[in-house]
Motif scaffolding. Structure first.
Motif, PDB file in Angstrom:
ATOM      1  N   CYS A   1       0.688  -1.150  -0.173  1.00 31.37           N
ATOM      2  CA  CYS A   1      -0.081   0.034  -0.021  1.00 31.37           C
ATOM      3  C   CYS A   1       0.864   1.103   0.083  1.00 31.37           C
ATOM      4  O   CYS A   1       0.406   2.476  -0.643  1.00 31.37           O
ATOM      5  CB  CYS A   1      -1.160   0.090   1.205  1.00 31.37           C
TER       6      CYS A   1
ATOM      7  N   THR B   1      -2.853   3.030  -2.441  1.00 30.01           N
ATOM      8  CA  THR B   1      -4.310   2.281  -2.165  1.00 30.01           C
ATOM      9  C   THR B   1      -4.173   1.287  -1.068  1.00 30.01           C
ATOM     10  O   THR B   1      -3.381   0.517  -1.019  1.00 30.01           O
ATOM     11  CB  THR B   1      -4.846   1.736  -3.478  1.00 30.01           C
ATOM     12  N   VAL B   2      -5.330   1.239  -0.424  1.00 24.11           N
ATOM     13  CA  VAL B   2      -5.514   0.247   0.715  1.00 24.11           C
ATOM     14  C   VAL B   2      -6.825  -0.687   0.603  1.00 24.11           C
ATOM     15  O   VAL B   2      -7.804  -0.284   0.176  1.00 24.11           O
ATOM     16  CB  VAL B   2      -5.670   1.025   1.955  1.00 24.11           C
TER      17      VAL B   2
ATOM     18  N   SER C   1       1.886   1.577  -3.690  1.00 23.43           N
ATOM     19  CA  SER C   1       0.722   1.857  -4.661  1.00 23.43           C
ATOM     20  C   SER C   1      -0.412   3.227  -4.388  1.00 23.43           C
ATOM     21  O   SER C   1      -0.722   3.692  -4.950  1.00 23.43           O
ATOM     22  CB  SER C   1       0.029   0.569  -4.683  1.00 23.43           C
TER      23      SER C   1
END
Length: 74
Positions: free
Chosen positions: A20, A25-26, A23
């Motif tokens: 994460c 994002t989670v 990226s």
């Protein structure tokens, strides 16, 4: 990573969170453990602050005993 370990997260959770970081994002549910750990740490901080306050009172009363402590005993 060291801060995550220092916060009490196990290596399994750190390994799950690392992608994460890159990226941005989670995945849903991924933050459950870190959030629970944060709540545990916050509770511990509150407990430690209360203990420190009680210790401050003991120290203050030792240095300057209240009048009722200075009365002679029978």
């Amino acid at each position: 990573m060291q801060q995550l370990f220092a916060a009490g997260l196990p290596s399994r959770s750190v390994r799950e969170v690392l992608p994460c970081v890159y990226s941005g994002t989670v995945a849903p549910g991924l933050l459950n453990h870190p959030e629970a750990e944060r709540a545990r740490i916050s509770e511990r901080i509150t407990d430690l602050q209360a203990a420190r306050d009680r210790l401050d009172t003991v120290i203050a009363n030792t240095r300057n005993p209240p009048a009722e402590c200075l009365q002679p005993r029978d």
